[in-house]
Enzyme design. Structure first.
Site, PDB file in Angstrom:
ATOM      1  N   ASP A 367       0.820  -1.363   0.063  1.00  0.00           N
ATOM      2  CA  ASP A 367      -0.006   0.193  -0.068  1.00  0.00           C
ATOM      3  C   ASP A 367       1.040   1.368   0.027  1.00  0.00           C
ATOM      4  OD1 ASP A 367      -2.226   1.972   1.251  1.00  0.00           O
ATOM      5  OD2 ASP A 367      -3.366   0.155   0.759  1.00  0.00           O
ATOM      6  N   ASP A 368       0.372   2.365   0.410  1.00  0.00           N
ATOM      7  CA  ASP A 368       0.943   3.679   0.487  1.00  0.00           C
ATOM      8  C   ASP A 368       2.324   3.478   1.068  1.00  0.00           C
ATOM      9  OD1 ASP A 368       1.278   6.371   0.419  1.00  0.00           O
ATOM     10  OD2 ASP A 368      -0.467   6.753   1.564  1.00  0.00           O
ATOM     11  N   ARG A 444      -5.468  16.368   3.965  1.00  0.00           N
ATOM     12  CA  ARG A 444      -4.395  15.273   4.372  1.00  0.00           C
ATOM     13  C   ARG A 444      -3.016  15.927   3.747  1.00  0.00           C
ATOM     14  NH1 ARG A 444      -3.641   9.156   2.392  1.00  0.00           N
ATOM     15  NH2 ARG A 444      -3.164   8.220   4.625  1.00  0.00           N
ATOM     16  N   LYS A 477      -4.328  -0.706  -6.600  1.00  0.00           N
ATOM     17  CA  LYS A 477      -5.346   0.045  -5.838  1.00  0.00           C
ATOM     18  C   LYS A 477      -5.016   1.483  -5.966  1.00  0.00           C
ATOM     19  CE  LYS A 477      -6.458   0.630  -0.811  1.00  0.00           C
ATOM     20  NZ  LYS A 477      -5.947   0.320   0.709  1.00  0.00           N
ATOM     21  N   ASP A 479      -6.426   5.029  -5.314  1.00  0.00           N
ATOM     22  CA  ASP A 479      -6.668   5.746  -4.005  1.00  0.00           C
ATOM     23  C   ASP A 479      -7.173   6.916  -4.462  1.00  0.00           C
ATOM     24  OD1 ASP A 479      -7.567   6.105  -1.639  1.00  0.00           O
ATOM     25  OD2 ASP A 479      -5.912   5.443  -0.502  1.00  0.00           O
ATOM     26  N   ASN A 481      -7.903  10.465  -1.833  1.00  0.00           N
ATOM     27  CA  ASN A 481      -7.903  10.688  -0.491  1.00  0.00           C
ATOM     28  C   ASN A 481      -8.494  12.115   0.136  1.00  0.00           C
ATOM     29  OD1 ASN A 481      -7.461   8.316   0.987  1.00  0.00           O
ATOM     30  ND2 ASN A 481      -5.570   8.455   0.113  1.00  0.00           N
ATOM     31  N   CYS A 527     -10.545   3.084  -4.741  1.00  0.00           N
ATOM     32  CA  CYS A 527     -10.674   3.422  -3.246  1.00  0.00           C
ATOM     33  C   CYS A 527     -10.677   5.052  -2.957  1.00  0.00           C
ATOM     34  CB  CYS A 527      -9.457   2.825  -2.682  1.00  0.00           C
ATOM     35  SG  CYS A 527      -9.158   3.222  -0.870  1.00  0.00           S
ATOM     36  N   ASP A 549     -12.915   2.130   5.014  1.00  0.00           N
ATOM     37  CA  ASP A 549     -11.580   1.983   5.752  1.00  0.00           C
ATOM     38  C   ASP A 549     -11.957   1.438   7.324  1.00  0.00           C
ATOM     39  OD1 ASP A 549      -9.648   2.997   4.202  1.00  0.00           O
ATOM     40  OD2 ASP A 549      -9.696   4.821   5.118  1.00  0.00           O
TER      41      ASP A 549
END
Ligand code: DGJ
Length: 735
Positions: A367-368, A444, A477, A479, A481, A527, A549
């Site tokens: 992931d991230d 963020r 994935k 995303d 955000n 996502c 989440d």
């Protein structure tokens, strides 16, 4: 022929076994709706369904036809300004400042199949025989604008879809102020209004309320479909429930700003409208230019909410989710985010990967945190190349090791965003959505790239193309955000600033289209801080979405229950995570976490190194069990039985397509002392067939009408909160 044109009375009847949709050409050349509902017998004419009459304070279209007023006529694509006073489906501003329109029927075309919508996600058909399409052409001769209304009806599904296209034929430049995908007028208002409401971590909770006179709406102006509202709504008769009664479902295939609105007039007529939100939207049309609205999917059910959902599931699985992975079983994955966040190195990643392989995981997802200077939220977004300090063997080294362990390899990206601390931002500070005279808000610590600009699109496309062509990546994935603020583009002229939100979406879809067609074997999962952009638009490209989440099994009951109103199980990413849960702090048994997550595309999101050997053994068993029943969990017929919005006990079932296997999930949230007896009545079984369950046999009729006795068998772990139980039923085939 599921589309019938009655020439004499200029009526159109779209029908299949389940539904009829009827409209006609009005005396002024506009279109009026006559009926939408359960299938009607074919008649010579349905004009009797056009109700009108004199009412005081009404404006009439013609002096010599004193009853014809659009205010009291159910319109097909509502037009404001000439006797109708309700909210319109469209509005066009002209060079002289007028917003009056007069689109008159010119002709139509009926043909098998369904054409593609250029640049937008849409329902597709691979065989012409499964659907029929009607295109109606209307022209406003004052402005030389053409309006095409398209309708597709599926032969064997209670489903039809609609969209509209405007095209400027003449020299006058016009400006669309509003261009919804549909409006539909219904003759009464005896409905409850249902939609999916939420926020981060509690996405798509059910909201039901009686319709009232006036307007009620859901919408997003966030630049994405959002966690707060979903582009879906339904009208259900007040007596309808999960299993019976009439429900009309509406779902918009779009991922940006939207409006879903229901208006009840003072005379009890209901107008349903859906499409791109008219606020912050305008679109200039010069000669030869056109504007295509997104598509809206209408489902008719006379078998309650489950009937509606099953129709959405079928049509989205078979005619929306495309490509290699559209209809394929999805691998069991493990994602490292909840285990590590940004804090990992190569050895830690490989240790987790080895553990994952040893319990039977099929896809390992990093992931991230793997790219640029991404060691925290403030840096790195925009620089899509590997961080060699963290991962010295590079992506190729990690991927080879993961492949060597017998797993596929997946990677996280967030291509629409940039941090100010990144090479991309330093090189192109003007590439974010912003206005030079306004402050720039962040979410963020990240800023939204101005995807309406060609050079931005091209840069990100090139970076991602390189990433995917140089590495053997099996899964992405994708995303997103934050929501969009200061939506202004330095790449477009003043008069086109109202187009930025939608131009962003068009290039987002183009990016998805080009990447998914260049790398057809890569599985994409979308996502947006969990389920903040779970919509049919993205399912067209990415056939699964990270549902939320919030991975707490008990909270997930509501989230998955609500999501299943529209979206098929295979589209929902559902993972088992650690206990106590990171989002809500609740401890739950591993068995319950599995029993909830099985009903979707299954995976894990925890540090297997922290698990006790007994837990690892249980995880191994869960994975083996899921693989055994995966096709039923992912592609079976899902039915909701007991709602988490109504009681402490929750239940649902999924049946394999041939009906030979039925898996029931039963969940007890809080235990109450000395409870009464309870039975769970299953649905959709064969009454005459015998089913085997725990070594005993039962008739389908017993299980559906008498029900499974839940209380007096030790089915759930006694006296424990958050317990659950799966029942696996197998139909006994007659020899
Ligand atoms: C939000 C996602 O929903 C999480 O699963 C995770 O990928 C983080 N973003 C990473 O930043």
């Amino acid at each position: 022929m599921p589309i019938n044109y009655k020439e004499k009375t200029q009526e159109f009847h779209l029908y299949n076994e389940s539904l009829s949709y009827i409209f006609h050409v009005l005396p002024n050349g506009h279109l009026g709706n006559l009926y939408y509902g359960k299938r009607l017998n074919e008649e010579v004419s349905y004009l009797r369904l056009r109700e009108y009459g004199y009412r005081p304070l009404t404006s009439f279209v013609y002096e010599d036809e004193p009853s014809f007023s659009l205010q009291h006529t159910r319109q097909e694509y509502a037009c404001y300004g000439t006797t109708d006073f309700s909210l319109p489906a469209f509005e066009i501003e002209q060079a002289d400042g007028s917003c009056l329109s007069h689109f008159v029927y010119q002709g139509h075309r009926i043909f098998p199949g369904k054409p593609a919508l250029a640049g937008l996600p849409h329902l597709y058909v691979t065989e012409e025989a499964v659907a029929q399409t009607l295109e109606i052409i209307l022209v406003d001769s004052n402005t030389d604008t053409q309006l095409t209304l398209s309708y597709t009806i599926f032969n064997d599904k209670p489903v039809l879809s609609r969209h509209a296209r405007f095209e400027q034929l003449g020299g006058q430049v016009v400006k669309l102020q509003r261009a919804l995908s549909m409006s539909l007028d219904l003759p009464d208002w005896d409905y409850d209004w249902m939609h999916l409401d939420g926020a981060w971590g509690r996405e798509r909770h059910l909201q039901v309320s009686p319709l009232h006179q006036g307007s009620q709406s859901i919408y997003s102006l966030k630049g994405s479909s959002s966690a707060e509202h979903n582009p879906f709504m339904a009208l259900k008769r007040p007596t309808a429930d999960e299993h019976q009664g009439e429900v009309l479902g509406f779902s918009l295939i779009y991922s940006g700003n939207f409006l879903g609105q229901v208006d009840v007039s003072s005379f009890g007529q209901t107008r349903v409208s859906m499409g791109i939100h008219p606020d912050r939207f305008t679109w200039l049309l010069e000669k030869g230019e056109s504007f295509q609205t997104p598509e809206v999917v209408l489902v008719y059910s006379d078998q309650g909410l489950n009937g509606m959902s099953q129709a959405f599931h079928d049509v989205y699985r078979e005619h929306l989710m495309r490509g290699f992975w559209g209809q394929r079983e999805r691998p069991v994955l493990l994602n490292n985010w909840e285990a590590m966040s940004f804090d990992f190195d190569e050895e830690q990643i490989l240790t987790l990967a080895r553990k994952a392989a040893s319990v039977g995981v099929e896809l390992f997802v990093m992931d991230d945190g793997w790219f640029g200077d991404r060691n925290h939220e403030r840096a790195g977004l925009g620089d899509w190349s590997v961080n060699l300090d963290k991962l010295p063997s590079g992506l190729t080294g990690i991927i080879d090791q993961v492949h060597g362990l017998g797993m596929k390899f997946g990677l996280w990206i967030e291509p629409e965003m940039v941090n100010k601390d990144s090479q991309l931002y330093r090189a192109h500070p003007d590439w974010i959505l912003h206005h030079p005279k306004h402050s720039q808000s962040h979410g963020r610590y990240q800023y939204t790239l101005d995807f309406s600009r060609e050079e931005v699109y091209q840069n990100i496309y090139d970076q991602l193309y390189k990433l995917l062509s140089e590495h053997e990546i099996d899964y992405i994935k994708w995303d997103m955000n934050r929501y969009m603020t200061e939506v202004y583009s330095l790449g477009h002229p003043i008069e086109r600033q109202g187009e930025i939100f939608h131009r962003y979406m068009l290039n987002l879809y183009r990016l998805y289209e080009n990447l998914t067609s260049s790398f057809p074997h890569v599985l994409f999962e979308s996502c947006s801080s969990g389920g903040g952009r779970f919509d049919p638009g993205l399912l067209y490209y990415a056939p699964q979405t990270w549902t939320s989440d919030n991975t707490d099994a008990i909270e997930r009951l509501k989230i998955q229950y609500g999501t299943s109103m529209v979206y098929p199980l295979v589209s929902m990413g559902c993972h088992v995570s650690e206990s106590p849960n990171q989002q809500v702090g609740r401890p739950t048994p591993l068995s319950t976490r599995g029993n909830v997550a099985f009903f979707g595309s299954f995976g894990y999101e925890l540090d297997l190194s922290d698990c006790h050997p007994d837990e690892l053994e249980e995880i191994k068993e869960q994975i083996a069990f899921y693989k055994q029943y995966r096709s039923t969990f992912q592609f079976g017929t899902f039915t909701r039985l007991l709602s988490p919005f109504e009681g402490e006990d929750v239940a649902w079932q999924v049946a394999s397509k041939d009906g030979s296997q039925v898996i029931v999930g039963f969940y007890r949230r809080l235990v109450t002392a000395n409870l009464g007896l309870a039975r769970l009545r299953l649905k959709g079984l064969d009454e005459q067939a015998l089913y085997e369950l725990d070594g005993k046999t039962y008739y389908g009729s017993d299980l559906m009408y008498a029900g499974l006795p839940i209380h007096n068998e030790v089915h759930v772990q006694k006296d424990k909160d958050f317990s659950s139980r799966l029942y696996i039923l197998k139909r006994i085939e007659e020899s």
